[in-house]
Structures are given as structure tokens and as C-alpha cells.
Enzyme design. Sequence first.
Site, PDB file in Angstrom:
ATOM      1  N   LEU A  88       0.745  -1.104   0.036  1.00 36.16           N
ATOM      2  CA  LEU A  88      -0.060   0.086   0.154  1.00 36.16           C
ATOM      3  C   LEU A  88       1.030   1.217  -0.051  1.00 36.16           C
ATOM      4  O   LEU A  88       1.965   1.352   0.660  1.00 36.16           O
ATOM      5  CB  LEU A  88      -0.856   0.106   1.157  1.00 36.16           C
ATOM      6  N   ASP A  89       0.455   2.296  -0.597  1.00 34.39           N
ATOM      7  CA  ASP A  89       1.307   3.442  -0.893  1.00 34.39           C
ATOM      8  C   ASP A  89       1.565   4.260   0.347  1.00 34.39           C
ATOM      9  O   ASP A  89       0.754   3.950   1.481  1.00 34.39           O
ATOM     10  CB  ASP A  89       1.124   4.362  -2.090  1.00 34.39           C
ATOM     11  N   LEU A  90       2.278   5.381   0.537  1.00 35.42           N
ATOM     12  CA  LEU A  90       2.202   5.996   1.764  1.00 35.42           C
ATOM     13  C   LEU A  90       1.000   6.708   2.532  1.00 35.42           C
ATOM     14  O   LEU A  90       0.918   6.711   3.563  1.00 35.42           O
ATOM     15  CB  LEU A  90       3.526   7.228   1.307  1.00 35.42           C
ATOM     16  N   SER A 120      -2.104   5.445   1.873  1.00 37.40           N
ATOM     17  CA  SER A 120      -2.855   4.546   2.247  1.00 37.40           C
ATOM     18  C   SER A 120      -2.922   3.856   3.424  1.00 37.40           C
ATOM     19  O   SER A 120      -1.775   3.772   4.002  1.00 37.40           O
ATOM     20  CB  SER A 120      -2.875   3.361   1.067  1.00 37.40           C
TER      21      SER A 120
END
Length: 216
Positions: free
Chosen positions: A124-126, A128
Site C-alpha cells: 500500500l502506498d504512503l 494509504s
Amino acid sequence: MPRRLSPRRASPASSSPGRAAGRVPLARALSKLALASRSEARTLILAGRVRIDGRIVTDPSRMVVPEGLTVTIDDERRERGARRIVVFHKPRGIVTSRRDPEGRRTVFDVLGEAGAGLNAVGRLDLASTGLLVFTNDTRLAHVLTDPARAVLRRYVVTVRGRVTKENVSRLARGVDVTGSDGTPERLRATMTVRKSSSRETHLVVDLDEGRNREIR
């Protein structure tokens, strides 16, 4: 562009052909089996001290399935460590990476000793938040990330502005984009609008594949 992402399930990355059916390089396999660190495993293999199914293997990059190996180190049979699975709710502002070159805090910093020997299934990105699975079981990781199995990823997303029925229908039909390797791709998703106004829209987005920054 989404202002805030809050996935309920992780979006595992698609598996690569070279790692089909949970295959990984031997040095990494020994690390996953908790028999040695990655660097120690490489040294042992190159020195001819590792036997796989009774045969000496000196190539650290040889592709193997960790769960199916009979491993002998220095003529002593070694048993794999216990199968481990950690389900983790990733906070916002944490990087899904073992190390970050920019010095930002990572999921493994948060997990501490609980994350030793584990790998994240997807990412999951930063910005999220949401569920991530960590495991040392490469077969389980393959099942969760294999595109042919179409494991559902569900995201709760807030975006600026109003998302119309036409927007939802268009994405369900598919949107043509250019992939990271320059080849054309077609993206599809199922979206349900929970709440919509001229200021922002709240959506539930279901995907059965995992691609980098696909939600954004």
C-alpha cells in the site's frame, strides 16, 4: 486525483513469470526458511556447504520452491522455521518497504521483531491505510498475488469532486492506459458510490488484480 485512500484489503502486486508457483532464488529461500540470513546463505552456497535434496548447489540464484526443499548445511539436515502469517493494519505515512532510501519509517520498523523473516504480500502506498499480509510462506504469497486466482481487493476511497454514474460505467467497461513497460493495458474496476457531493465523493472500489498505483 484521490485525496485519501483507505483500502480495506491490500493490493498485492502481480507475480512475475520468473517466480511462478512461489519460486525464489535459493539464497532467498534459505532466508525465508529461517536457516540463514540472505548474505550468510549466499556465502554458504558459494562455498559448497549447502545440499538441496542431497546434491550440492553452488548457485545462489537457482530458482526453487522453499516449502519443498530438503536442506543440508555442512552435512547437517536443517528444518525450516515455523510457518508464520501476520495480518497488519498499515497506518498512513508508513512505507511498504524493508528499507527506505529517504529515511522514512517502514512497515518493518513498525512490526519490529514480529516482522523478522517475513515478506509483505503486495503493498500500500504512503498515503494509504489498510490491511497487509506478511508471511514466510511463498506458496501462500503466490496464491494471493496470482492474477489467475483473481483475489478480491477492496478499497474505500475519497476523491475531490463529484464522481458521476458515467464515470463509474466507463471504468467498469475499461480504460486504456500505457503500462510501466510502455505496452497498452486495459484497466477495469467495480465501483459503488457511497456518498457524492460537489466537494467530494466516497467510493468502494473492488479490483481483482494488483497494479502499481492503479487506484490513483
